[in-house]
Design a protein around this motif. Structure first.
Motif, PDB file in Angstrom:
ATOM      1  N   GLY A   1      -9.216  -8.536   5.889  1.00  0.00           N
ATOM      2  CA  GLY A   1      -9.789  -8.194   7.185  1.00  0.00           C
ATOM      3  C   GLY A   1      -9.058  -7.066   7.873  1.00  0.00           C
ATOM      4  O   GLY A   1      -9.650  -6.296   8.625  1.00  0.00           O
ATOM      5  N   GLU A   2      -7.728  -6.979   7.633  1.00  0.00           N
ATOM      6  CA  GLU A   2      -6.964  -5.956   8.360  1.00  0.00           C
ATOM      7  C   GLU A   2      -5.717  -5.460   7.638  1.00  0.00           C
ATOM      8  O   GLU A   2      -5.153  -4.440   8.035  1.00  0.00           O
ATOM      9  N   HIS A   3      -5.256  -6.148   6.601  1.00  0.00           N
ATOM     10  CA  HIS A   3      -4.019  -5.702   5.929  1.00  0.00           C
ATOM     11  C   HIS A   3      -4.285  -4.705   4.813  1.00  0.00           C
ATOM     12  O   HIS A   3      -3.428  -3.891   4.494  1.00  0.00           O
ATOM     13  N   GLY A   4      -5.453  -4.771   4.210  1.00  0.00           N
ATOM     14  CA  GLY A   4      -5.790  -3.829   3.150  1.00  0.00           C
ATOM     15  C   GLY A   4      -5.573  -4.390   1.753  1.00  0.00           C
ATOM     16  O   GLY A   4      -5.134  -5.524   1.563  1.00  0.00           O
TER      17      GLY A   4
ATOM     18  N   SER B   1      -8.702   4.175   4.157  1.00  0.00           N
ATOM     19  CA  SER B   1      -8.689   4.537   2.731  1.00  0.00           C
ATOM     20  C   SER B   1      -7.269   4.487   2.161  1.00  0.00           C
ATOM     21  O   SER B   1      -7.037   4.872   1.013  1.00  0.00           O
ATOM     22  N   GLU B   2      -6.326   4.012   2.945  1.00  0.00           N
ATOM     23  CA  GLU B   2      -4.972   3.688   2.478  1.00  0.00           C
ATOM     24  C   GLU B   2      -4.274   4.846   1.767  1.00  0.00           C
ATOM     25  O   GLU B   2      -3.575   4.662   0.760  1.00  0.00           O
TER      26      GLU B   2
ATOM     27  N   GLY C   1       0.806  -1.220   0.000  1.00  0.00           N
ATOM     28  CA  GLY C   1       0.000   0.000   0.000  1.00  0.00           C
ATOM     29  C   GLY C   1       0.838   1.268   0.000  1.00  0.00           C
ATOM     30  O   GLY C   1       0.379   2.328  -0.411  1.00  0.00           O
ATOM     31  N   ALA C   2       2.076   1.183   0.487  1.00  0.00           N
ATOM     32  CA  ALA C   2       2.939   2.370   0.565  1.00  0.00           C
ATOM     33  C   ALA C   2       4.058   2.310  -0.475  1.00  0.00           C
ATOM     34  O   ALA C   2       5.038   3.033  -0.378  1.00  0.00           O
TER      35      ALA C   2
ATOM     36  N   THR D   1      -4.778   1.875   7.191  1.00  0.00           N
ATOM     37  CA  THR D   1      -5.242   0.527   6.837  1.00  0.00           C
ATOM     38  C   THR D   1      -6.385   0.059   7.729  1.00  0.00           C
ATOM     39  O   THR D   1      -6.876  -1.047   7.547  1.00  0.00           O
ATOM     40  N   ASN D   2      -6.796   0.885   8.697  1.00  0.00           N
ATOM     41  CA  ASN D   2      -7.743   0.425   9.720  1.00  0.00           C
ATOM     42  C   ASN D   2      -7.243  -0.892  10.306  1.00  0.00           C
ATOM     43  O   ASN D   2      -7.937  -1.931  10.273  1.00  0.00           O
TER      44      ASN D   2
END
Lengths: 471, 471
Positions: free
Chosen positions: A425-428, A205-206, A85-86, A153-154
């Motif tokens: 669920g949690e990594h995005g 929203s990453e 994501g980054a 990433t929530n």
């Protein structure tokens, strides 16, 4: 979208905004910013320049410049993400929030902590502890990840069963929009329906809708007592069946309910080089319970142990002191590392299903594993249905691995959706699961996401090539 | 926006979609759908037609028709709103969800209840109870409001301190978009970061982004024991100071922490026609605590009582049985009615501030009240900073009332924002507070809201003239 390259002029501009020492252009230093913790080479890409702003005003000026010049900007926390994501997939500017690492305020009257995005989650947790509170967000990467990355990433983690994911602890955000405006959404009001819930649209929203520069975190009373239980079961179905019973019959929402399958038990055993109890068990369940009184804790543990015995638990090991608790948690905590030793190249997935569908999902994954003869150990969060199925490359050659991995992932995602589940669920999603999301998500939802993205970032400069296709 | 009127042709079309008996055009029947519970005439407006669909497919066809013909659609639940959110301010179609009132599923393995929007919140609560669970959403209007309306406004209520507002209990929604697509967002996964959090963007969007046709509600273990405490304090500052101490020193998050000022105490006393204890107190605090064991409850109550006595509580009355609990709750529960008797025309506000700023806010409101010589009794949720300041018209003539009310509201909103607060904690913006939102909200946030609205409802047919100006 036709983006422009970063020019010499622009670098001079960036230097005047954040100071020369906060602009990185040297090739070998740029490499640090080329990837996150996804191990495969396809998810690495060099930025053209890295910029390290010190405050929201500087973030704003950088974004205004990039928006005017049509240069992509990839916001970055600690780089501990698991979805690429980054990663600056098409170059441009990496905007590293590492210098914005101040804890700004502890508000004892309203129970809030206000922080900048570059504080590590571990530092947030420790500061809360010192002040007599609990910050309940607790991703497994707490010691290294930034709280800003957790927001982007929530992030979930081990305590989400009781306290929810990062989202539940966020009541306000200062955000810099793609167009450079600095805006505070929410704040210290515990309830707020004044307009849309933009705070929780930003969370998760990453980095595609704005750059978070300040975070209002809720603090909770610190539970004084805790216990950890390890319960081996003959098979996964029996193990998972006990989860709702703990919550309803006992009436307790544990802080954590984790599971690991037999492949994981064996892998942890070999990594730790010590025999684990019931190492032929089909599943381990690890339960952590917190309470505000000793009597309550004792009664909760007793009731949970009772329910486990009545429902197929082979034995219940209870850890009441730190040493025994660590011993119980250890096999679960070392898993990522243990699997990495078994296979340095691997692909960790993050699928999530309704809790009751975990056994069905794991059975299907076992079939897929047999069909393609690759190992797929599974572990994760039984209390919230989040399964880290981990594909191991082991001795496969690169080409075969790539080919097999693609097919296996496709089949796993297919059964996940058949089990009413989702990709992450949690990594995005990031770059890693973008193609899968395009394939498995309802096209109407994809279009909603794209239209919101375009509404808030009209030139599409923020973290491009992530989540959804925009052209 | 130039909307079209509802034509005879369109009514025939609507009749063929939902059946003639579910299309209302008779003037006297339309009047039922002209307003909500905001009492003033300016917040009433007749629809041209009322349509009562039976399922999502019918909702979809109605919206497709309206979207094609550019006719505004105002979704409506039970009409118990307090912000003129369901009032068809510019006519068009009122889409009443009253026929969609089925409880579809109790999922005992995953602890979910799936319902249609037209079920009353009270029925949701009772069904959960019967099945041995708690549905923790609990607006004061539970017996009359629809769960769909709770979703639309992100309704709060008395239990929000411990359990959060409606938003926290919603994990999935079936929504019909303005363009007629039916989409399920979220579902029974407890964690989900697959794309933006569209579920919670929909919650609280007051029917401006979509029509909710199915709701996935989280069920919780039912607490077995509860107590209610009434604590009078000499003044509001002392009363409010005790709130964070309960959470931190005692380590308990109560289910409710309510307050009422002396004007409210007196008003309830006169309405109930019985002497209330310490009726000269500056403030009452009412605290409800729940526990899963008797011992835990007793210890929590004892500790809370102790903290109250140490911090200026004049006395602590504890209600352990239903009769005494009702007696304690009664003065708080009858307040809306009691104030209505004092003044049939009134204006109930819903401002929210960080908890520690409640006393400062109430002092400022008292000054405003004196300046304009109108009474403004205040009560609400001390545990979350939500203050229902209620302007009483009493004997003012209509013109003076209107003029004074506008000035008083402006001054109240001004001090609310000076106290880091917001316009609405749980009732929403609707038509009633739209002008105020335009004035007090940051213009960048207003623009974000407008751009998301336009992205998801390009023809602006859904609940127009609410929340933000769109031209």
């Amino acid at each position: 979208m036709n983006y422009n390259k970063v020019t010499e002029d622009m670098i001079a501009n960036l230097q005047s905004i954040v100071g020369s020492r906060n602009v990185i252009v040297e090739q070998e230093k740029l490499e640090t910013y080329a990837g996150d913790e996804v191990p495969e080479a396809e998810w690495k890409h060099l930025p053209e320049v890295v910029v390290k702003p010190d405050n929201a005003q500087q973030v704003s000026e950088v974004l205004k410049l990039a928006n005017r010049e049509l240069v992509p900007v990839t916001p970055r926390g600690a780089g501990t993400g698991l979805a690429a994501g980054a990663v600056p997939m098409i170059g441009g500017i990496v905007l590293s929030l590492e210098n914005m690492n101040r804890i700004l305020e502890i508000d004892n009257e309203n129970l809030f902590m206000v922080v900048e995005p570059g504080v590590t989650t571990g530092d947030v947790q420790r500061k809360a502890q010192e002040e007599g509170y609990l910050y309940a967000g607790d991703p497994c990467s707490a010691d290294s990840s930034f709280i800003g990355g957790n927001v982007a990433t929530n992030a979930g983690g081990n305590k989400a069963v009781k306290y929810g994911t990062t989202s539940k602890h966020i009541y306000g955000l200062e955000v810099v929009l793609a167009t450079g405006e600095i805006i505070t959404l929410g704040g210290k009001c515990v309830k707020d329906v004044t307009g849309y819930d933009l705070v929780h649209l930003m969370v998760g929203s990453e980095g595609t809708l704005g750059v978070v520069t300040k975070i209002y975190l809720k603090l909770l009373p610190k539970p004084k007592y805790n216990s950890v239980l390890l319960v081996p079961f003959a098979d996964m179905q029996t193990a998972i069946n006990v989860v709702p019973k703990i919550m309803t019959t006992v009436g307790v929402i544990p802080t954590s309910i984790e599971f690991m399958d037999n492949l994981c038990i064996k892998s942890a055993e070999s990594f730790l080089d010590r025999k684990l109890p019931y190492n032929d068990a089909g599943a381990y369940i690890i339960i952590e319970v917190e309470a505000y009184s000793d009597a309550q804790l004792e009664s909760d543990c007793e009731n949970i142990a009772g329910i486990c015995y009545e429902n197929g638990g082979l034995e219940v090991f209870i850890g009441n002191d730190k040493a025994n608790q660590d011993k119980i948690w250890k096999p679960r905590r070392v898993l990522a590392e243990a699997l990495r030793v078994t296979s340095p190249v691997y692909c960790m997935e993050d699928i999530v299903v309704p809790i009751s569908n975990i056994p069905k999902l794991l059975e299907a994954i076992e079939q897929i594993s047999k069909k393609y003869t690759i190992k797929i150990p599974c572990f994760g969060h039984a209390g919230d249905g989040n399964v880290h199925a981990t594909l191991l490359k082991e001795n496969l050659d690169d080409a075969t691995w790539y080919e097999v991995k693609e097919k296996v992932l496709e089949e796993i995602y297919f059964v996940t959706y058949a089990c009413e589940g989702k990709l992450s669920g949690e990594h995005g999603i990031g770059a890693k699961r973008k193609k899968a999301m395009a394939k498995f998500m309802n096209p109407v939802e994809l279009r909603m996401i794209a239209s919101i993205k375009k509404a808030l970032d009209p030139n599409l400069i923020l973290n491009p090539d992530k989540l959804v296709e925009l052209c």
